[in-house]
Every structure is written in structure tokens, then in C-alpha cells.
Design a protein around this motif. Structure first.
Motif, short mmCIF file in Angstrom:
data_model
loop_
_atom_site.label_atom_id
_atom_site.label_comp_id
_atom_site.label_asym_id
_atom_site.label_seq_id
_atom_site.Cartn_x
_atom_site.Cartn_y
_atom_site.Cartn_z
N ALA A 206 33.46 40.51 44.67
CA ALA A 206 32.86 41.15 43.49
C ALA A 206 31.70 40.29 43.03
CB ALA A 206 33.91 41.28 42.39
N VAL B 233 32.45 37.19 38.60
CA VAL B 233 33.45 37.64 37.60
C VAL B 233 34.28 36.47 37.07
CG1 VAL B 233 34.15 40.05 37.61
CG2 VAL B 233 34.53 38.66 39.64
N HIS C 292 36.61 43.86 44.55
CA HIS C 292 35.47 44.64 44.04
C HIS C 292 35.68 44.95 42.56
CE1 HIS C 292 38.28 47.82 45.39
NE2 HIS C 292 37.81 48.45 44.32
N ASN C 293 34.54 45.26 41.94
CA ASN C 293 34.59 45.58 40.51
C ASN C 293 34.97 47.03 40.33
OD1 ASN C 293 32.10 43.33 40.43
ND2 ASN C 293 33.62 43.24 38.79
N VAL D 70 38.67 43.96 37.65
CA VAL D 70 38.35 43.57 39.01
C VAL D 70 39.58 43.87 39.84
CG1 VAL D 70 39.04 41.17 38.62
CG2 VAL D 70 37.49 41.71 40.51
N SER E 70 44.90 44.91 39.85
CA SER E 70 43.67 44.82 39.06
C SER E 70 43.92 43.91 37.87
CB SER E 70 43.27 46.21 38.57
OG SER E 70 44.16 46.65 37.57
N LEU F 241 38.80 42.74 32.75
CA LEU F 241 37.69 41.78 32.63
C LEU F 241 37.71 41.11 31.26
CD1 LEU F 241 34.75 43.74 34.29
CD2 LEU F 241 36.12 41.89 35.26
#
Ligand code: ADP
Length: 898
Positions: free
Chosen positions: A776, A779, A814-815, A820, A890, A893
Motif C-alpha cells: 500500500a 500507511v 492494498h488500501n 488497509v 483489514s 486507518l
């Protein structure tokens, strides 16, 4: 004259045969034949000669030349020689009325001299031409006697009185200014209603009734001016037999002039046209009447004339019906009302016109263009041919009465009737399909009219007459009074009657009937009859009974396992439940409880969790939670609630059906087990730490002394100690989770770096290649770095462990929106579809033999899930048995709101 005409062969005669002779010649000839005086006619320029026998005698007497009948006269013979100049004077061509008189002497040898007055007068021919000359010879004495009174005033000698006298048309001659009636022939006397006595009297004396009429003054005028007067269709009133009568005449007053051209009298001729005038008048009156009738008629009426059907008349209502104005009058109907083209009415009009057969058409469909729109009308029509006044073409009287409204109303009624019939049929079908028997009970007579289905429901023979008492007899005695009471109450209160009762068929079988009805009252509000339906519900009663029994059995089973059932209406929040439910909540079993009451019993620490499970259930359709409740009896219990949500067609949640199980005992047992595990793992940790420290020391020594066998064994022992440590750590984590004591130490950390560090760390333990396929962007996320590391290590070690035959593991970072995501994909043994929902459960392990060949407790994913959930992340898996798995998680953020 008959002889004259018959005896001769007229072929080749210049005038043709007598039938072809001009009318005036024929008329004069007939006068000639009947005249008592010697008379002759010279016809045409050739002077064809005709004479009567008296004239022939006279010519014989005078030894004169006797011309042949019907042949031209020889002009130079003596007598003819005498009249020749007069004939010439009566010039052929215009002077119709002219006449001349001359006294001539006929002398025979034997007889004395006889004196005659010869009168010549013009006979009209074809058109304006003079056809010929009429010659009359009048013996002197007769003349003298006739005109003695007038002798002094006129020269009577020169007149042709006898011709006039014999003429069939009314002729009279007035002489002198006083208008003395000198001549009046029979025809005019008949017209006047007078006799010969009027001859010699003045006009005013002869016809005193004329005093108030204009004729005398017209005569005076003609006499004065010499201008002939022609009257046409003049009304004249004569006194006939003492009574005034009205006639109509065409008449002429022609002045008579003497040789010097002085007027001495007037000839009056007339033609009675009374009959024609009256007939015409009558026809006109009739036509006028017809016109006013048409105009005034309330019914649309029109009058068409001739084969082209010219619109002679159309009254206002007719114009309105046609949607036209008066400008169409005078046009052909097809031009005035062009939309009739193609409709049958033109053909019908033609037929009526040709045959005279009247046409009557009821409710004929007619299309008329009204205000530019073609309108459908229904019209009652009569077409009748009428005879017109003489000479005119026949009419067709058209009457059409617009009955569209009536027809439409009738059609509507018919339609309604059909609709009603249809409804009745549908009702009958519905009744039949529903096995509903319908009935009518006439309260006064006790007679009962019913359908065969009704009889079938009561086990009565089809088609047979049934009375109310027949039905009552069938009802079992225990139910009968209740039925009667309920009927009576329906009558008294004007309410619907509903009853369920048992009957005994004639074969002894017991049946259930469900009946309902309504009381109908007469105009005096006396109850007249009950109409309604009855259904044999024996089968459904039995079915219900069976259902009740099976429900009872099920409830018993559920009760036995301690499972309460409930049915919650999600719209009304109405709650139906088994008796066990109140007991689980610490109430008496028959306590009435609402959904809200039960919710209030959820332990406050578990409340939010339960609430969330409820909300999730609306979406997922599955409701599940295990939680504590504080009972009405203040006892804390653990319950497990499992339910399904039922949706309507528009996916709105309607009901929730489920069970509630008291799991306090197993929970307590589990707690004790957890407690035990906690103590054991805790107690194991200290000696294990010592074992590891001693092991490492010994290992170092064997390395130094190059005792390879011992060093290898010690190495293996140490790795087993590590594994044991991990196990114990997991067990400790589990007890922490269960006890709600797992602690998190938050800090912001670089997620990419963490992934790289973990890969590096795990890579040294395996020959499989761990490939980072995607990272990503930069982050930094908040969270417990060590715990997240623990999760990723767990996923990677599982991936390695469960993919013995593959040589690489893929890691993807990945975002996503607000988070994330990290995924670990292996190409290993995969997980069966039915196991997927449980992989994150405590102690879950795939049950097949292959999976069991891998070591493990089934705690790693449970702990991982807990770690991720506690940090508001998500964890999930996609997997195909035999193909491999992808485990993902996940992390938000940002810190979620507290
Ligand atoms: P264990 O100690 O048994 O590996 P886990 O909680 O980590 O316990 O995993 C639970 C079960 O899930 C495993 O026993 C295994 O059956 C299955 N499992 C976990 N990861 C994988 C994987 N990558 N491939 C196939 N099966 C897996």
C-alpha cells in the motif's frame, strides 16, 4: 261530319287524316256541323273548303258553284268571288278577333230573293297564325228579330252571332258603353248561373253581383282605351241559384271595332280554371302545412326531393342531429352530410324513392360528424315517400329520433346484468371451490333453500327439499342450544351470525360445521330470512388437531432440552413464546411478557453486543448471540439465542422465529475449564522458561565441545520448547479473551514495514518463497503493533503449514476505503465450504483426516479474529477445497470514535 270524315279516303290529303288536323279546325268543324245556319270554313291559304248541309242548300238555291268538301275552293266562282275580298281582309297572321259582315242576296230562279248577312270571322290556327275563316250566312228576318233593340246602336248585320252561340267556350258580347249583353252563349250563361233573359240587359243589370267586383270597370277601361285585357286566374263570384259562389277564370276582353275602327263593343271569353286553381291551392296549402309540420316537429325531420335527395327542408333538431347548419339546405344529402357515404342509408333512401315502401329502422347505428368528431348515434328512423304537387318530383320525409342515450343506458344495464351474472358465476365457482354451501332460511315458514354443496356438507341427499328443522336435528344435542342462541342474537342485534358446531350425519359419522349468515329484514323491519354459507370443516379440524398434537410433541421435546421457542412480529413487536421462555427469564411459566421486558433483562455488559446482533440479523437473516441475563428472580444466567428472520416480498423483515437456550451450566463448565487452562498454562510457563534457559546453555556447551550429536538433539529440544511456548501463549491468550482481560497497547506504526519485518522473520523458518505482490502507499495506522504482528505470523505459518506441496506464499497489501487490507494466499489444501463459517471459532479444526495430520489446537485463528475485531478491523477467508485459501484482514486507518 262523321260521314264527312269517314266516307272519304284522306290519304294523300294535304292536311292528313282528320286525327292529325289542328284542334281549332276540328273544333270549328264540329261547330259547323251542328250549326242550324248555313256555315262554311275555308282553311289555310289554299282555302280548303268545308260546309254544312244548310250552306250547300243555299248554294244550290242560288245556282252557285258547289266546291268539293275538303278541297280548295275555286276563287273565281261567283259566291266565292263575293267573299274573296273579305277573306283577304282577314289577313292571315295576326288579327284573330277580326270579323266582317256583309249582306248578300241569294236569288234562285224559282224562289223570291232571300237576303242573308254573311259574317266572316277568323279561326285561330297553330300558334299565332290565323288558321282559316268561318263563314256564317244568317237570313235577314232572324237577324232582325234578334237585334231589333240594338239596331239603332250597332250594325248587327255584320256579326257572327251564331258561331259564338255554338262555341263550347264561354263567350259573350257587350255592346255600347252601357255594356248591353248582346250575345251570351250557353257556356257563359251556365257559368253565370243565368238564363237567356239576361240577353239585351246591360252588364250591370244582368250581373248585379258584379257590382263589388272589378270587372265592370275593366270593361269600361277596355272600351275606352281599345286595349284588350287578359286576366289570368282571376277570382270571380257569381250568384248561382241565389247563392254566391267563387270561381277562377282566365278571361279576355277584346274590343270590337266597326269598319271605321270605332269601338262599339267587347267580346268576353273565359276559361273556367276553378278546379285547377283550387287543386293548386290545395296542393300549396298541403305543401305549406307539410313544411310547417317539418319545421315545428320535435323529432328531427327533413324533406328530401327527387332521385338525388335534395334537402328541401330540415328542421333545427335535424340539423343539430347531423351536426350541420342551414347552409346544407338545397344541397344533395350526400353533399350536405358527406359522412353518410359508405353507410347504408343512401341505399335505403334510393330504395324508398324507387319503390315507395316506407322504411322503419329501430336503433340504427349512424355515424355523424359533429364539431369535427365522428360520433356514434343510435337513431329510430322513418323514411316515407310523399307525392309532391303536380309536376314536382316526389319527396322523402325523413324522421329520425336520436335514442342514443336510451340505447347506451340499456347497453350499460345489459352490461351490468352480464357483469352481475359473471359475478354470480364467479361467486358460485368460488363457493364450490371452497366447498361452501350457501343457504337461505325463510324464518316464517322454516323452509330452507340451499345449494347441493350445502346438502353435501350436511350429508343430506342431493336435490331433496330441506327444512331448517332437518338441519337442526342433525346438530348434536350438546351444541344445538348454542347455535339457536347465536341465531337469535343475530336476529335481535342485526349482526352477523357465526357458529361452529358438530353434526351427526345419518350414517352416524360426526362432522364439524362452520356456518355464518346475515339476517335480512322486510320493509317493516321484521326479520324475513337468514342468508349465508356453511362449510364442513371436519378435515381441517382434524388437521388442526394433528397440528396441535405435533406442536405439543415438539414443545415437549424442546422443553425437555430446555429450549424455549418464540415468534416475534417485527412490525407490531407482538411476541408469542413457549412456556419455557418466562422460566428462563426467572418468571412463572404463564407470565405475559413483552419483547421490551425481555430486552431489559440482558446483562448490561452484554447489552450492546446483543443489540448489534439484533441489528445485524435484520440484514443477514440470522440472529445469534450468547449473553448473560439478569432474571426477574435476580439470578444471572447465560442464554444462547438463535433465530431466523422472515421477510415479505419487498424484503422487509416481518417475523423472527427462534429458540432461546439456557446455557448457564455449560458456560460455567467452560469457565471452569478456561480457568483451569489459565492456571495450567501459567504454571507451565515458569518451568518452561527455565528449561529453555538450561537448554540454551547446554546447547552452547555442546557446540563449543563439538559434540555434534548432543548439539543436534539439544537444538531439536529447544525448537520443541519454542512450540510449547507458543501453545502455552495461545492458551493464555484464550483465557485472557474469555475473561475479557486481553490488553492492547496502541501506538501509530508503519503497516508496510510491519509486513516486511514479519515476512523476513517467517522466511528464515521455511523453504517456501514468501512473495510480497503489492504494498500500500505510505500507511501509518493506529493499533497494537505486536498483536497485529501476531495475526500476520499466524496467517503466514498456517499458509505454510497447510500447503505442503506448494513452494510459494503470496502476500498482498492494498488500501481500501478508510482501511488497509492485508491478504495471505496459499495454494494448499483449502477448506471445505461448509467449514468456512467456523474457521474463526475456538478449537475449530477441519474434521477430515488430511487436516488432522497437521499439528494444531484450533486456537490461532480464534485469537487472530479477536485481536482484529477488538481493533475494529475485519478478518475473513475465501477458500476452495484442494485449491488453496486466502486469509485477509483489514485495519482501520484511523482510531474509530470511542
Ligand atoms: P491450528 O492450530 O489448527 O492451525 P488455527 O486456528 O490456526 O488452528 O486454524 C484452525 C483450522 O483452520 C485449522 O485446523 C485448519 O483446519 C484450518 N486452516 C487454517 N488455515 C488454513 C490454511 N491456510 N489452509 C487450510 N486450512 C487452514
Amino acid at each position: 261530319m262523321e260521314n264527312l270524315t269517314k266516307s272519304r279516303d284522306w290519304s294523300g290529303f294535304v292536311l292528313g287524316s282528320p286525327e292529325e288536323w289542328p284542334l281549332s279546325l276540328r273544333t270549328s268543324l264540329s261547330i259547323l256541323v251542328h250549326s242550324p245556319f248555313p256555315s262554311a270554313i275555308l282553311w289555310g291559304r289554299e282555302l280548303y273548303c268545308f260546309y254544312n248541309s244548310a250552306f250547300k242548300q243555299l248554294l244550290l238555291l242560288a245556282n252557285n258553284y258547289i266546291p268539293a268538301q275538303g278541297l280548295p275552293v275555286e276563287k273565281d266562282q261567283n259566291f266565292w268571288h263575293t267573299v274573296q275580298p273579305f277573306i283577304t281582309l282577314i289577313s292571315y297572321g295576326n288579327n284573330k278577333a277580326a270579323s266582317f259582315s256583309q249582306t248578300v242576296t241569294f236569288k234562285s230562279n224559282e224562289s223570291p230573293e232571300e237576303r242573308y248577312t254573311i259574317t266572316l270571322s277568323a279561326v285561330p290556327g297553330e300558334g299565332k297564325q290565323t288558321g282559316g275563316v268561318y263563314i256564317t250566312a244568317m237570313p235577314e228576318p232572324a237577324l232582325n228579330a234578334r237585334v231589333a233593340v240594338l239596331a239603332s246602336r250597332t250594325d248587327l248585320e255584320q256579326r257572327f252571332v251564331d258561331f259564338i252561340a255554338a262555341a263550347p267556350i264561354p263567350i259573350s258580347v257587350y255592346v255600347g258603353r252601357e255594356m248591353t249583353v248582346e250575345v251570351a252563349n250557353d257556356a257563359i250563361l251556365a257559368a253565370w248561373g243565368k238564363d237567356r233573359s239576361v240577353i239585351g240587359k246591360t252588364f250591370r243589370e244582368a250581373l248585379p253581383e258584379m257590382e263589388d267586383q272589378p270587372f265592370y270597370s275593366i270593361l269600361q277601361e277596355v272600351y275606352r282605351t281599345g286595349i284588350p285585357y287578359h286576366g289570368t286566374g282571376a277570382r270571380v263570384d257569381f250568384k248561382i241559384n241565389g247563392k254566391m259562389e267563387t270561381f277562377f277564370y282566365d278571361f279576355t276582353y277584346t274590343p270590337l271595332r266597326d269598319r271605321n275602327g270605332n269601338i262599339y263593343g267587347i267580346v268576353n271569353t273565359g276559361t273556367d280554371i276553378t278546379r285547377e286553381v283550387l287543386a293548386k291551392k290545395k296542393a300549396e296549402e298541403n305543401e305549406q302545412l307539410l313544411r310547417s309540420l317539418v319545421q315545428e316537429a320535435y323529432v328531427p325531420t327533413s324533406l328530401l326531393q327527387g332521385p338525388d335527395h335534395i334537402i328541401i327542408l330540415a328542421n333545427d333538431v335535424a340539423l343539430k342531429l347531423w351536426g350541420k347548419d342551414a347552409s346544407i339546405i338545397g344541397k344533395r344529402i350526400i353533399d350536405g352530410v358527406p359522412e353518410l357515404e359508405g353507410q347504408p342509408y343512401m341505399r335505403i333512401l334510393d330504395h324508398v324513392y324507387e319503390t315507395g315502401i316506407t322504411y322503419h329502422g329501430a336503433e340504427n347505428r349512424v355515424f355523424m360528424e359533429v364539431d369535427g368528431v365522428l360520433k356514434e348515434l343510435f337513431v329510430n328512423i322513418i323514411y316515407k315517400r310523399l307525392v309532391a304537387a303536380e309536376g314536382a318530383e316526389p319527396y322523402i320525409l325523413c324522421m329520425g329520433y336520436d335514442v342514443s342515450d336510451q340505447v347506451r343506458v340499456r347497453k350499460k344495464i345489459q352490461e351490468n346484468e352480464r357483469e352481475l351474472q359473471r359475478t354470480n358465476q364467479q361467486l358460485a365457482i368460488a363457493l364450490e371451490a371452497g366447498m361452501l354451501g350457501s343457504y337461505e332460511v325463510f324464518l316464517k315458514t322454516g323452509l330452507l333453500e340451499c345449494t347441493d354443496q350445502f346438502r353435501a356438507n350436511f350429508g343430506l341427499p342431493l336435490g331433496e327439499t330441506v327444512t331448517f328443522n332437518d338441519v337442526l336435528d342433525l346438530i348434536v344435542p350438546e351444541d344445538r342450544d348454542a347455535v339457536l342462541a347465536s341465531i337469535q342474537s343475530a336476529i335481535d342485534k342485526n349482526e352477523h351470525y357465526n357458529a361452529e358446531y358438530r353434526i351427526k350425519w345419518h350414517d352416524g359419522a360426526l362432522h364439524w360445521i362452520k356456518a355464518s349468515g346475515r339476517v335480512l329484514y322486510d320493509i317493516k323491519e321484521n326479520p324475513e330470512k337468514i342468508v349465508g354459507v356453511a362449510l364442513n370443516i371436519t378435515d381441517s379440524k382434524e388437521a388442526i388437531q394433528k397440528t396441535i398434537e405435533s406442536e405439543q410433541r415438539l414443545n415437549m421435546a424442546l422443553d425437555y432440552t430446555g429450549t424455549a421457542t418464540f415468534d416475534l412480529n417485527l412490525v407490531t413487536k407482538e411476541l408469542i413464546y413457549s412456556n419455557l421462555l418466562p422460566e428462563i427469564f426467572g418468571y412463572a411459566s404463564n407470565e405475559k411478557l413483552s419483547h421490551a421486558t425481555l430486552r431489559a433483562h440482558i446483562h448490561e455488559e452484554d447489552f450492546l453486543r446483543v443489540e448489534k446482533a439484533f441489528q445485524d440479523a435484520m440484514v443477514t437473516g440470522t440472529y445469534f448471540y450468547e449473553a448473560r441475563i439478569v432474571g426477574f428472580d435476580k439470578v444471572v444466567r447465560w442464554i444462547r439465542t438463535q433465530a431466523r428472520v422472515i421477510y415479505d416480498s419487498r424484503k422487509n423483515p416481518q417475523r423472527m422465529l427462534g429458540t432461546v437456550l439456557d446455557i448457564t451450566r455449560s458456560k460455567n463448565e467452560q469457565n471452569r475449564k478456561d480457568e483451569f487452562i489459565g492456571i495450567i498454562s501459567h504454571e507451565l510457563r515458569t518451568p518452561l522458561t527455565s528449561i529453555k534457559a538450561f537448554g540454551q546453555f547446554l546447547h552452547q556447551q555442546t557446540l563449543n565441545s563439538k559434540d555434534e550429536t548432543s548439539s543436534g538433539l539439544l537444538q531439536k529440544m529447544l525448537s520443541q520448547v519454542d512450540k510449547l511456548n507458543v501453545l502455552i501463549q495461545d492458551l493464555l491468550d484464550v483465557t485472557k479473551i474469555e475473561g475479557g482481560k486481553m490488553k492492547f497497547h496502541y501506538s501509530d506504526f508503519d503497516f508496510n514495514k510491519l509486513v516486511n519485518d514479519v515476512i523476513e522473520e517467517v522466511q528464515v523458518t521455511t523453504f517456501k518463497k514468501i512473495i510480497l505482490t503489492n504494498t500500500a502507499g505510505n500507511v501509518t495506522i493506529p493499533g497494537d503493533r505486536n498483536r497485529v504482528e501476531q495475526v500476520l505470523i499466524n496467517l503466514l505459518t498456517n499458509a505454510i503449514k497447510y500447503s505442503p506441496d506448494s513452494d510459494r506464499i503470496l502476500v498482498d497489501v492494498h488500501n481500501a476505503e478508510g482501511s488497509v487490507i492485508c491478504s495471505v494466499t496459499d495454494s494448499g489444501i483449502g477448506i471445505a465450504k461448509e467449514s468456512l463459517p467456523f474457521v474463526f471459532d475456538r478449537f475449530f479444526r477441519e474434521s477430515d483426516e488430511r487436516s488432522h495430520s497437521f499439528p494444531g489446537l484450533g486456537l490461532g485463528l480464534y485469537i487472530s479474529a479477536e485481536i482484529i475485531h477488538r481493533q475494529n478491523g475485519k478478518i475473513w477467508v475465501t477458500s476452495t477445497k484442494g485449491k488453496g485459501s486466502t486469509f485477509s484482514f483489514s485495519m482501520p486507518l484511523h482510531h474509530p470514535p470511542a
